[in-house]
Design a protein around this motif. Structure first.
Motif, PDB file in Angstrom:
ATOM      1  N   ALA A 124      39.772  35.704  46.070  1.00  0.00           N
ATOM      2  CA  ALA A 124      38.485  35.718  46.242  1.00  0.00           C
ATOM      3  C   ALA A 124      37.498  36.665  45.945  1.00  0.00           C
ATOM      4  O   ALA A 124      36.446  36.368  45.562  1.00  0.00           O
ATOM      5  N   ALA A 125      37.864  37.840  45.882  1.00  0.00           N
ATOM      6  CA  ALA A 125      36.999  39.022  45.292  1.00  0.00           C
ATOM      7  C   ALA A 125      36.737  38.954  43.866  1.00  0.00           C
ATOM      8  O   ALA A 125      35.786  38.921  43.520  1.00  0.00           O
ATOM      9  N   ILE A 126      37.952  38.212  43.139  1.00  0.00           N
ATOM     10  CA  ILE A 126      37.708  38.096  41.661  1.00  0.00           C
ATOM     11  C   ILE A 126      36.935  36.906  41.485  1.00  0.00           C
ATOM     12  O   ILE A 126      35.940  36.922  40.410  1.00  0.00           O
ATOM     13  N   LEU A 127      36.891  35.886  42.146  1.00  0.00           N
ATOM     14  CA  LEU A 127      36.077  34.664  42.030  1.00  0.00           C
ATOM     15  C   LEU A 127      34.568  34.993  42.389  1.00  0.00           C
ATOM     16  O   LEU A 127      33.716  34.470  42.099  1.00  0.00           O
ATOM     17  N   VAL A 171      35.182  29.110  51.099  1.00  0.00           N
ATOM     18  CA  VAL A 171      33.825  29.523  50.976  1.00  0.00           C
ATOM     19  C   VAL A 171      33.291  29.636  49.342  1.00  0.00           C
ATOM     20  O   VAL A 171      32.520  29.088  48.707  1.00  0.00           O
ATOM     21  N   VAL A 172      34.037  30.613  48.737  1.00  0.00           N
ATOM     22  CA  VAL A 172      33.589  31.081  47.534  1.00  0.00           C
ATOM     23  C   VAL A 172      34.302  30.243  46.620  1.00  0.00           C
ATOM     24  O   VAL A 172      33.133  29.855  45.762  1.00  0.00           O
ATOM     25  N   MET A 201      43.852  36.604  28.303  1.00  0.00           N
ATOM     26  CA  MET A 201      43.019  37.860  27.897  1.00  0.00           C
ATOM     27  C   MET A 201      42.125  37.178  26.876  1.00  0.00           C
ATOM     28  O   MET A 201      40.977  37.973  26.534  1.00  0.00           O
ATOM     29  N   LYS A 202      42.231  36.122  26.178  1.00  0.00           N
ATOM     30  CA  LYS A 202      41.383  35.691  24.939  1.00  0.00           C
ATOM     31  C   LYS A 202      40.163  34.695  25.548  1.00  0.00           C
ATOM     32  O   LYS A 202      39.194  34.883  24.933  1.00  0.00           O
ATOM     33  N   ALA A 203      40.628  33.986  26.785  1.00  0.00           N
ATOM     34  CA  ALA A 203      39.319  33.424  27.184  1.00  0.00           C
ATOM     35  C   ALA A 203      39.403  33.078  28.641  1.00  0.00           C
ATOM     36  O   ALA A 203      39.825  31.907  29.295  1.00  0.00           O
ATOM     37  N   PRO A 204      39.190  34.254  29.394  1.00  0.00           N
ATOM     38  CA  PRO A 204      39.397  34.339  30.982  1.00  0.00           C
ATOM     39  C   PRO A 204      38.320  33.397  31.545  1.00  0.00           C
ATOM     40  O   PRO A 204      37.179  33.158  31.029  1.00  0.00           O
ATOM     41  N   SER A 205      38.845  32.848  32.553  1.00  0.00           N
ATOM     42  CA  SER A 205      37.770  31.825  33.394  1.00  0.00           C
ATOM     43  C   SER A 205      38.509  31.815  34.781  1.00  0.00           C
ATOM     44  O   SER A 205      39.637  32.028  34.695  1.00  0.00           O
ATOM     45  N   ASP A 206      37.583  31.492  35.832  1.00  0.00           N
ATOM     46  CA  ASP A 206      38.030  31.658  37.133  1.00  0.00           C
ATOM     47  C   ASP A 206      38.947  30.446  37.393  1.00  0.00           C
ATOM     48  O   ASP A 206      40.102  30.624  38.236  1.00  0.00           O
ATOM     49  N   ARG A 207      38.767  29.211  36.769  1.00  0.00           N
ATOM     50  CA  ARG A 207      39.602  28.222  36.993  1.00  0.00           C
ATOM     51  C   ARG A 207      41.121  28.181  36.447  1.00  0.00           C
ATOM     52  O   ARG A 207      42.130  28.169  37.031  1.00  0.00           O
TER      53      ARG A 207
END
Length: 514
Positions: A205-208, A154-155, A343-349
């Motif tokens: 899921a919590a992080i996303l 869902v998230v 660490m430099k360019a975090p993203s969910d994907r």
């Protein structure tokens, strides 16, 4: 007749609304019930160590832990005593696993107390006790892995929603819940990986969803259930640290990191409280969790150390201390590029890629890896199934092949064949066939050739007898083939993460600053 039924099953699967971008209650219920039915059918078969005294197998290990946690004081669970002989399936998982064993023991003891009687119940096997033990695994799956899978999908679809395959929520849920490797190990071989993997999935899921403190708490629970969850720790740490550095200015990021650290420390202290009364008590637990004396690897696991031992005899050349250091250096070197990117360019994907790369680093290079540890890279791979569809499919197939000798020893060949066929039918739905048609001939060959070779290895293992001089020849061939595949997968996913748009934009900005 068999071909007709297979065709009808394929048609029925193709008519399912896989292309939906959301999970409706009806589609979710159908997938969940079907996944539960598959688990129940697999659980009707044999299990690890069935009727094989004196040590039996993992089924007996889980039953024995219930016996020990039920009849001995908490402080003695990890200590060698007259009531707890650690040489006979002594507890070697963190305290949360022990608490889980106790909760299941209370349930089973109320119905079949003789199955958990101290000393006299060793090797206890009855139809009724087996049924109850199987139900504890299924209940754990329902309580932890199933809800976490639904929440994640869902998230994920809200976060990365789109059209077509990219937004196929039902198909993604099916890929996660019908992972054949996890089903065969938990409901066939007999373990409770669904709990630690479910907790990890809940943390993801919590992080996303942007709930980092909740994620830190849930992931701490996962580590305290099975220490192998630390395979994901570098990805969680680097991603959360990268988010704090990116979101806050230099003055404010330290308090945010301290909050996360405090959540982790408090969670660990609560779970470990019965063993914090002395340094010696805590050390006893830690010694049980780090079985260095077992050697650098077990059986024919498809990682670097076991595969290269065909040429380099690591165990003979180096002491345990040196091997531990080599494993540490190799593992850190393998996950460092992934962590640096986060660490430099975090993203969910890219976080999902980071989880896969971190777990691959541990599986391929860490100390004391078992065949079943492939379940850890398979979890993030299933979460990336919409983006890396064919890679995920091949990884599942290679993961199954790497565990084939283990599952064959458990007499689970029927379940192995059936669940692999079922997974293939759902995996190659109409959208997958369209994606296949778009691939170049070269890419198709790269996908088909390993499948043909692995099929040949299956047939050789089942039909041919190895030469007397090399009794484990076929196990070694399977190991070497799977290792080569896992290494290629790890290289590819690291490249995918480190060439992501977020990281590329960060490098571009750095060049401008310079």
């Amino acid at each position: 007749m068999a071909r007709k039924r297979l065709t009808e099953a394929a048609e029925a699967i193709s008519e399912f609304p896989w292309s939906s971008t959301t999970l409706t209650p009806s589609t979710t219920a159908m997938i969940v019930l079907f996944a539960a039915l598959v688990r129940i059918l697999v659980s009707l078969g044999p299990y690890s160590g069935k009727g094989s005294p004196p040590m039996y197998g993992d089924y007996e290990a889980q039953r024995h832990w219930m016996e020990i946690t039920l009849h001995t004081p908490t402080r003695d669970w990890y200590t060698n005593t007259s009531s707890n002989n650690l040489s006979y399936w002594g507890l070697d998982y963190p305290p949360l696993t022990a608490y889980q064993s106790l909760s299941h023991a209370l349930l089973i003891n109320s119905s079949i107390p003789e199955s958990l009687a101290l000393f006299s119940s060793r090797g206890f096997e009855s139809h009724r006790s087996k049924l109850l033990m199987r139900w504890t695994v299924l209940l754990s799956d329902f309580l932890f892995f199933f809800p976490a899978s639904i929440v994640f999908v869902v998230v994920y679809c809200r976060r990365f929603g789109g059209s077509g395959r990219e937004g196929s929520a039902p198909w993604l849920l099916a890929m996660i819940l019908l992972n054949p490797c996890m089903i065969l190990i938990d409901h066939g071989h007999f373990q409770y990986n669904c709990i630690s993997l479910g907790l990890t999935l809940g943390a993801i899921a919590a992080i996303l969803s942007g709930h980092e403190l909740i994620a830190a708490f849930i992931f701490s629970l996962a580590i305290n259930h099975k220490q192998m969850s630390i395979y994901y720790a570098p990805a969680f740490f680097s991603h959360l640290l990268g988010k704090c550095l990116k979101r806050w200015n230099p003055r404010n990021w330290i308090p945010e990191v301290l909050k996360l650290g405090l959540v982790v420390i408090v969670t660990f202290m609560i779970i470990w409280w019965p063993y914090l009364y002395s340094m010696d008590a805590a050390k006893k637990v830690l010694y049980r969790l780090a079985p260095f004396d077992r050697g650098i690897y077990e059986d024919y696991v498809a990682n670097f150390w076991c595969s290269t031992s065909v040429i380099v005899k690591w165990k003979r050349l180096f002491s345990i201390g040196v091997l531990k250091f080599l494993c540490l250096c190799a593992t850190v070197s393998a996950f460092l590029p992934s962590c640096y990117q986060q660490m430099k360019a975090p993203s969910d994907r890219t976080f999902l890629y980071g989880l896969l790369n971190s777990s691959f680093a541990f599986y391929l290079f860490s100390y004391q890896v078992h065949e079943k540890s492939i379940l850890l890279p398979l979890l993030p791979a299933s979460l990336l199934a919409l983006q890396e569809q064919f890679l995920f499919g091949q990884l599942v197939y290679c993961g199954l092949l790497s565990m084939f000798p283990l599952l064959l020893r458990d007499n689970l060949i029927l379940q192995y064949t059936a669940i692999l066929s079922l997974f293939g039918l759902i995996f190659f739905d109409q959208n997958a066939r369209h994606a296949w048609d778009k691939l170049s001939v070269r890419r198709r060959l790269l996908l088909v050739l390993p499948l043909l070779l692995s099929s040949l290895l299956h047939l050789m293992y089942l039909t041919l007898r190895p030469p007397g001089k090399y009794p484990f020849l076929f196990e070694a061939l399977i190991m070497l083939f799977c290792f080569s595949q896992f290494l290629c997968f790890a290289i590819w996913t690291n490249i995918q993460q480190c060439t992501s748009l977020d990281f590329f934009n960060w490098l571009k900005a750095r060049k401008k600053d310079l």
